[in-house]
Write a protein that holds these residues in place. Structure first.
Motif, PDB file in Angstrom:
ATOM      1  N   ARG A 302      -7.914   2.127  -5.326  1.00 16.05           N
ATOM      2  CA  ARG A 302      -8.295   0.638  -3.805  1.00 16.05           C
ATOM      3  C   ARG A 302      -9.592   0.086  -5.246  1.00 16.05           C
ATOM      4  N   ASN A 351      -9.393  -5.214   4.544  1.00 15.84           N
ATOM      5  CA  ASN A 351      -7.847  -5.416   3.246  1.00 15.84           C
ATOM      6  C   ASN A 351      -8.003  -5.065   1.945  1.00 15.84           C
ATOM      7  N   PRO A 394       2.794  -5.094   8.720  1.00 18.23           N
ATOM      8  CA  PRO A 394       1.368  -5.133   8.077  1.00 18.23           C
ATOM      9  C   PRO A 394       1.510  -4.580   6.539  1.00 18.23           C
ATOM     10  N   PRO A 396      -0.942  -3.368   3.230  1.00 21.02           N
ATOM     11  CA  PRO A 396      -1.758  -3.061   2.698  1.00 21.02           C
ATOM     12  C   PRO A 396      -2.511  -3.658   1.469  1.00 21.02           C
ATOM     13  N   GLY A 397      -3.956  -4.370   1.438  1.00 25.38           N
ATOM     14  CA  GLY A 397      -4.356  -4.892   0.986  1.00 25.38           C
ATOM     15  C   GLY A 397      -4.292  -4.728  -1.060  1.00 25.38           C
ATOM     16  N   PRO A 398      -4.070  -3.018  -1.302  1.00 22.61           N
ATOM     17  CA  PRO A 398      -4.159  -3.045  -2.450  1.00 22.61           C
ATOM     18  C   PRO A 398      -2.478  -3.106  -3.595  1.00 22.61           C
ATOM     19  N   ILE A 402      -1.148   1.357  -4.364  1.00 23.56           N
ATOM     20  CA  ILE A 402      -0.823   2.508  -3.762  1.00 23.56           C
ATOM     21  C   ILE A 402       0.277   3.162  -2.960  1.00 23.56           C
ATOM     22  N   GLN A 440       6.349   0.295  10.621  1.00 23.75           N
ATOM     23  CA  GLN A 440       6.044  -0.200   9.178  1.00 23.75           C
ATOM     24  C   GLN A 440       7.086   0.741   8.405  1.00 23.75           C
ATOM     25  N   PHE A 474      -1.258   2.381  14.273  1.00 23.31           N
ATOM     26  CA  PHE A 474      -1.367   2.782  13.202  1.00 23.31           C
ATOM     27  C   PHE A 474      -1.985   3.625  13.110  1.00 23.31           C
ATOM     28  N   LYS A 511       2.601  10.967  11.624  1.00 22.39           N
ATOM     29  CA  LYS A 511       0.901  11.039  11.275  1.00 22.39           C
ATOM     30  C   LYS A 511       0.262  11.337  12.529  1.00 22.39           C
ATOM     31  N   THR A 515      -0.643  10.717   6.466  1.00 24.49           N
ATOM     32  CA  THR A 515      -0.529   9.417   7.043  1.00 24.49           C
ATOM     33  C   THR A 515       0.448   8.403   6.302  1.00 24.49           C
ATOM     34  N   ILE A 516       0.354   7.095   6.975  1.00 25.39           N
ATOM     35  CA  ILE A 516       1.677   6.251   6.503  1.00 25.39           C
ATOM     36  C   ILE A 516       1.972   6.240   5.601  1.00 25.39           C
ATOM     37  N   GLU A 517       0.729   5.525   4.498  1.00 25.47           N
ATOM     38  CA  GLU A 517       1.021   5.338   2.943  1.00 25.47           C
ATOM     39  C   GLU A 517       1.124   6.357   2.437  1.00 25.47           C
TER      40      GLU A 517
HETATM   41  P1  XMP Z   1      -2.729   5.231   6.846  1.00 20.86           P
HETATM   42  O1  XMP Z   1      -1.474   5.342   5.909  1.00 20.86           O
HETATM   43  O2  XMP Z   1      -3.965   5.012   6.821  1.00 20.86           O
HETATM   44  O3  XMP Z   1      -2.142   4.019   7.098  1.00 20.86           O
HETATM   45  O4  XMP Z   1      -2.272   5.816   7.615  1.00 20.86           O
HETATM   46  C1  XMP Z   1      -2.220   3.476   8.522  1.00 20.86           C
HETATM   47  C2  XMP Z   1      -2.028   1.755   8.161  1.00 20.86           C
HETATM   48  O5  XMP Z   1      -3.379   0.938   7.376  1.00 20.86           O
HETATM   49  C3  XMP Z   1      -2.667   0.672   6.164  1.00 20.86           C
HETATM   50  N1  XMP Z   1      -3.574   1.069   5.381  1.00 20.86           N
HETATM   51  C4  XMP Z   1      -4.370   0.003   4.384  1.00 20.86           C
HETATM   52  N2  XMP Z   1      -4.978  -1.436   4.588  1.00 20.86           N
HETATM   53  N3  XMP Z   1      -6.056  -0.976   2.467  1.00 20.86           N
HETATM   54  C5  XMP Z   1      -5.537  -1.763   4.022  1.00 20.86           C
HETATM   55  O6  XMP Z   1      -5.558  -3.025   3.734  1.00 20.86           O
HETATM   56  C6  XMP Z   1      -5.812  -0.260   2.235  1.00 20.86           C
HETATM   57  O7  XMP Z   1      -6.435   0.396   1.486  1.00 20.86           O
HETATM   58  C7  XMP Z   1      -5.137   0.705   3.452  1.00 20.86           C
HETATM   59  N4  XMP Z   1      -4.692   2.027   3.284  1.00 20.86           N
HETATM   60  C8  XMP Z   1      -3.681   2.322   4.883  1.00 20.86           C
HETATM   61  C9  XMP Z   1      -1.425   1.623   5.827  1.00 20.86           C
HETATM   62  O8  XMP Z   1      -0.419   0.273   5.398  1.00 20.86           O
HETATM   63  C10 XMP Z   1      -1.691   1.248   7.589  1.00 20.86           C
HETATM   64  O9  XMP Z   1      -0.881  -0.195   8.149  1.00 20.86           O
END
Ligand code: XMP
Length: 519
Positions: A302, A351, A394, A396-398, A402, A440, A474, A511, A515-517
Motif C-alpha cells: 500500500r 485513496n 468502489p 481501492p486506490g492500491p 491488494i 462490492q 463498508f 466483515k 475484511t472486504i478486501e
Molecule cells: P476493507 O477491506 O477494509 O475495505 O473491509 C473497506 C472498503 O475500503 C476499501 N479499501 C481501500 N480503499 N485504499 C482505498 O482507497 C485502500 O488501501 C483500501 N483498503 C480497502 C475496500 O475496497 C472497501 O470498499
C-alpha cells in the motif's frame, strides 16, 4: 456554494445522525451534521432555519459538564429533539428524565394525544402509527408550558412541544424507515415549523457550483487527479463544465487496474470522449511493478503504491506548471471522518495514500464535499456521465495490488484481471449485482498453488478466490449468497479460460471478522 436554507443537525453521538441529514435532504432542504461542541455563535452565524438534536448514548442526568451552550434553546430557532435530544430538551428546561422501567427497542405503537390535534409537527399524521424506538431512559415529566403530544405503552411521554417556544421533541426515531410517519413529521417540521421552501436540488446544485467555481478560479489553473472512480469523475466533469481547459486531469494508470479499465477511463475522459478535457494518461505500470518486486507485506505494498502515485502525479503537475488549485473528489462522509472545519487538510487516508501537499497549490477545491454518495451519482447523471461510471462499485486506490496475496507480478495481475472480468461479466449477465444489492464483488488471487488435472496432465496452478458482499457502509458486510449455478458456471469459465488457474474458491466470511478486501 451559497446555501439559502440550512438545517443544522447537532450530533450527540447517535448512530442515525447521518440518516437524519439524509431525510432532511430528501425533502429538498440542505442539512449538515455538526458536532454538539460547535460554539453557539458559530451555529447562529450560519443562520439555520432549524436545528435538530440527534440521539446519543449518554444519560442526560449523568453528564457533569455540558459540551454545548443551553442558550441555544432560547435563540428563537425551531428545534426538533430526537431520542437523547428530546431528553436533553426536557432536562435542560426543568423536566425530569430517568431510567425507564422497561427499555423500548424496535417497532412500537405510537398514539397521539388530544393535544396533538393542534400540533404543527403532527399535522396529518395518523392517530396511531408504528415508530422505531431505541431507548433506556425516558421523560417522566415535561417542562412547564409544554404539551405532551404522544405516548406509547411503556413511554407516557413519547413526544412533547411548545409551539410558542418553537421547541419540539420526539422520543422515537422519525429518521428510521420503520417509523411510518417519519417523512411526514420531517416535512411538517421543515416546512410548517421552520418555514423552509425546499431549495436543495441537484440541478440547481450543478448550476450554483459551476458559478461558484468560476468566480473562485477566475483565470487560474486547476489540476485534478482522476481515477475513474465515481467521485473523481464527477468532480472532474463538474470542474471542466466550470473552467473548461483551465483544468487538467491526470490519470495515473499504475498497472493495477481492472481489465481494460485504463482504456475505458481514457475513452470517456480522453480526446475521443464527450468531454473537452485536458486529459493526461500516464502509463506507469512498469514503474509500479518494479517497485513492488519482491514485496509481500500488504501495508508495505500500500505504502509503495501510494508513494509512487504521488511521485508520478507530482512530476505531471510540474510539467503543467503554475497550477493554483488542486481538485479533490472528497464527499460528505469523508468530511465527517476527517473532522469538520478542516476542509483544507488533505486526508491521510485518501485513496492512494495522500496527495502531494508539497506541490505548491494555492488552494484545494472540493466541489462535492457537501454531497452523499448517492447525491454524487445523481450529479453525475445530471452531467451526462455514462451510467456505467456513475454506478461503479468502489475500487481501492492500491487496486489489484491488494487483491493479489503476496508478491505482485505482471503475470499475477493478468490472471486476476481475467478472472475478475469473467466474474463481473457473469454476475452482471445474471442481473445479480442489482437483485442482491451487492456493495462490492471481485476476484482476488490467493498465493496458494495446488494440484489439479487438466486433460491428461497434472497441473500445479493458482487458486482464485471470489468475493461478493452486501453492505451499505463498508464498515460491516455480509457475504452475498450467489446462486450455486451461477458460481459453478463462473468457476468453470475461469479454469477453462484463464491460464495459470486450476481452482476457484468462494469466500463466505462476513466483515467482521474478515475484511472486504483480502489484504
Ligand atoms: P476493507 O477491506 O477494509 O475495505 O473491509 C473497506 C472498503 O475500503 C476499501 N479499501 C481501500 N480503499 N485504499 C482505498 O482507497 C485502500 O488501501 C483500501 N483498503 C480497502 C475496500 O475496497 C472497501 O470498499
Amino acid at each position: 456554494m451559497e446555501q439559502k436554507e440550512l438545517i443544522l443537525v447537532m450530533d450527540f453521538g447517535g448512530q442515525y445522525n447521518q440518516l437524519i441529514a439524509r431525510r432532511v435532504r430528501d425533502q429538498h432542504v440542505y442539512a449538515e451534521v455538526i458536532p454538539s461542541t460547535t460554539p453557539l455563535q458559530s451555529v447562529l452565524a450560519r443562520h439555520p432555519k432549524g436545528i435538530i438534536f440527534t440521539g446519543g448514548p449518554n444519560s442526560v442526568y449523568k453528564e457533569d459538564s455540558l459540551t454545548y451552550d443551553p442558550a441555544i434553546l432560547s435563540a428563537g430557532i425551531p428545534i426538533l429533539g430526537i431520542c437523547y435530544g428530546s431528553q436533553l430538551m426536557a432536562h435542560l428546561l426543568g423536566g425530569r428524565v430517568a431510567t425507564a422501567p422497561v427499555s423500548e427497542y424496535g417497532h412500537t405503537e405510537l398514539k397521539l394525544s388530544e393535544a396533538a390535534a393542534s400540533s404543527k409537527l403532527f399535522r396529518d399524521v395518523a392517530g396511531v402509527s408504528t415508530v422505531w424506538m431505541s431507548h433506556t431512559d425516558r421523560i417522566e415529566s415535561v417542562p412547564e408550558g409544554f404539551a405532551v403530544t404522544a405516548s406509547t405503552d411503556n413511554c407516557p411521554i413519547a413526544a412533547f412541544e411548545s409551539e410558542e417556544r418553537k421547541l419540539y421533541a420526539v422520543q422515537f426515531h422519525p429518521e428510521v424507515m420503520h417509523t411510518v410517519e417519519g417523512p411526514k413529521i420531517f416535512h411538517n417540521f421543515l416546512f410548517d415549523i421552520c418555514g423552509c421552501a425546499g431549495d436543495w436540488r441537484m440541478d440547481t446544485f450543478v448550476e450554483d457550483t459551476v458559478k461558484a467555481i468560476r468566480e473562485k478560479v477566475g483565470s487560474g489553473r486547476a489540476l485534478c487527479a482522476l481515477s475513474g472512480g465515481v467521485d473523481s469523475s464527477v468532480a472532474a466533469v463538474l470542474m471542466s463544465k466550470a473552467i473548461g481547459k483551465q483544468l487538467t486531469c491526470v490519470f495515473v494508470d499504475h498497472g493495477l487496474l481492472r481489465k481494460d479499465e485504463g482504456d475505458e477511463v481514457a475513452a470517456v475522459f480522453g480526446p475521443d470522449g464527450p468531454y473537452d478535457l485536458n486529459f493526461v494518461r500516464v502509463n506507469a505500470a512498469d514503474l509500479f511493478y518494479s517497485k513492488l518486486a519482491g514485496v509481500t507485506e500488504p501495508e508495505k505494498k500500500r505504502k509503495i503504491i501510494g508513494e509512487e502515485f504521488i511521485r508520478v502525479f507530482e512530476q505531471e503537475a510540474k510539467k503543467i506548471g503554475a497550477v493554483d488549485y488542486l481538485v479533490q473528489g472528497t464527499i460528505y462522509p469523508d468530511v465527517i471522518e476527517s473532522g469538520l472545519g478542516k476542509s483544507a487538510t488533505i486526508k491521510s487516508h485518501h485513496n492512494v495514500g495522500g496527495l502531494p501537499d508539497y506541490v505548491d497549490f494555492k488552494e484545494i477545491i472540493e466541489p462535492l464535499r457537501m454531497l452523499f454518495k448517492d447525491e454524487v451519482r445523481q450529479v453525475g447523471r445530471e452531467l451526462g456521465i455514462p451510467e456505467k461510471f456513475v454506478m461503479r462499485q468502489p475500487f481501492p486506490g492500491p487496486g489489484l495490488g491488494i487483491r493479489i496475496i503476496g508478491e505482485v507480478t505482471p503475470e499475477k495481475v493478468k490472471i486476476v484481471q481475467e478472472a475478475d472480468a469473467i466474474y463481473r461479466e457473469e454476475l452482471e449477465a445474471a442481473g445479480i449485482q442489482r437483485s442482491a444489492n451487492l456493495g462490492q464483488y471481485f476476484a482476488a488471487l490467493t498465493n496458494m498453488r495446488s494440484v489439479g488435472v487438466m486433460g491428461d496432465f497434472r497441473t500445479y496452478d493458482y487458486a482464485v478466490v471470489l468475493r461478493a458482499v452486501c453492505t451499505a457502509d463498508f464498515m460491516t458486510a455480509d457475504c452475498a449468497q450467489i446462486p450455486w449455478d451461477v458460481l459453478t458456471k463462473i468457476a468453470n469459465r475461469i479454469v477453462n479460460e484463464v491460464h495459470g488457474v486450476n481452482r476457484v474458491l468462494y469466500d463466505c466470511t462476513s466483515k467482521p471478522p474478515a475484511t472486504i478486501e483480502l489484504e
